[in-house]
Design an enzyme around this catalytic site. Structure first.
Site, PDB file in Angstrom:
ATOM      1  CB  CYS A 108       5.719   3.567  -0.904  1.00  0.00           C
ATOM      2  SG  CYS A 108       5.904   4.414  -2.337  1.00  0.00           S
ATOM      3  CE  LYS A 129       2.796  11.434  -6.839  1.00  0.00           C
ATOM      4  NZ  LYS A 129       1.915  12.281  -5.862  1.00  0.00           N
ATOM      5  CG  HIS A 200       0.780   4.158  -1.460  1.00  0.00           C
ATOM      6  ND1 HIS A 200       1.229   4.306  -0.231  1.00  0.00           N
ATOM      7  CD2 HIS A 200       1.763   4.721  -2.043  1.00  0.00           C
ATOM      8  CE1 HIS A 200       2.352   5.192   0.052  1.00  0.00           C
ATOM      9  NE2 HIS A 200       2.674   5.304  -1.290  1.00  0.00           N
ATOM     10  CD  GLU A 202      -0.972   2.337   2.158  1.00  0.00           C
ATOM     11  OE1 GLU A 202      -0.294   3.645   2.128  1.00  0.00           O
ATOM     12  OE2 GLU A 202      -0.546   1.366   1.388  1.00  0.00           O
ATOM     13  NE  ARG A 214      -1.856  15.092   1.103  1.00  0.00           N
ATOM     14  CZ  ARG A 214      -2.828  13.908   1.038  1.00  0.00           C
ATOM     15  NH1 ARG A 214      -3.849  13.881   1.488  1.00  0.00           N
ATOM     16  NH2 ARG A 214      -2.090  12.743   0.652  1.00  0.00           N
TER      17      ARG A 214
END
Length: 265
Positions: A108, A129, A200, A202, A214
């Protein structure tokens, strides 16, 4: 054969969760993971013992003793590269990895920083986003996509993208996979041990949900939205559609690291 040693520069704010994610994604008995954090970013800041007990400040002298290296993402895509407080440190690391030519995996924002530093590819902000699970089309064969089917699911979570035309016009780079909305998923160097993954992969099952929560709690994020194509329509709980893709991709990358080590011993 001794375990292969993989260094991971952990640039995420949620360092412990990120460490856990990579440990799960790279879980093989024959792998030793060494986690680092930015030495310059935290030179005047106190880190919790949970972090310092599990990670080290980045030390460029140690890099040559490793077999492969990963630079994680970082939530700084909206900043111009020189605005990132630890960007000089990142550039020094990228330069050294490029010089050594050990297997490198950039994830990323780490991929954005490396493409900019090594190949002068420019970063562009997206209108909003990109956040969710998307299908990803394989454009060209890649050893890292062995046993992964076309239109594979993978999580994307970022505010920026690298210039596709500049990548396509660079003879040293090739785009291997893109998402269903036309964004980069996998870019590889033609002649170096460099892999740039923008998904992502992972992330674990709850990672996107944790990221959304968050953002809901952050005054800096205006009107965050939940990840697309992620929550089950039956109970609204997170799904893990990319689990097998994750296992295959990281197995393939570790296999390439192991094979490279054998040729350089």
């Amino acid at each position: 054969m001794e375990p292969i040693k993989i260094g991971i520069l952990n640039l995420m704010q949620n360092k412990l969760e990120t460490m856990y994610n990579f440990q799960r994604a790279l879980k093989l008995d024959s792998v030793e993971l060494i986690f680092y954090y930015s030495a310059t970013r935290y030179v005047d800041r106190t880190l919790s013992p949970e972090i310092t007990d599990n990670m080290r400040p980045l030390d460029l002298d140690e890099i040559k003793n490793l077999d492969g290296f990963i630079i994680s993402g970082s939530p700084v895509e909206k900043l111009d590269f020189p605005q990132v407080s630890y960007f000089d440190e990142i550039n020094d690391l990228i330069d050294q990895l490029n010089h050594i030519n050990m297997p490198q995996l950039y994830v990323c924002w780490g991929a954005m920083a490396a493409l900019n530093r090594i190949y002068d590819i420019q970063k562009k902000l997206l209108p909003h986003k990109v956040f969710g699970i998307f299908q990803n089309q394989i454009l060209k064969d890649s050893k890292y996509l062995d046993n992964i089917s076309d239109n594979f699911p993978a999580p994307h979570a970022r505010y920026a993208e690298m210039d596709h035309e500049e990548i396509q016009n660079n003879p040293h780079l090739t785009i291997k996979a893109i998402s269903e909305n036309g964004l980069l998923t996998l870019v590889e160097s033609v002649d170096r041990n460099q892999t740039f993954v923008f998904s992502h992969l992972e992330y674990q099952k709850d990672s996107l949900d944790n990221e959304y929560r968050r953002e809901l709690a952050s005054p800096k994020v205006k009107q965050p939205f939940p990840a697309l194509n992620y929550y089950s329509p039956l109970d609204r709980k997170p799904t893990f559609a990319w689990k097998q893709t994750q296992l295959n991709f990281y197995h393939n990358w570790l296999q390439s690291v192991s094979e490279y080590k054998l040729t350089t011993c």
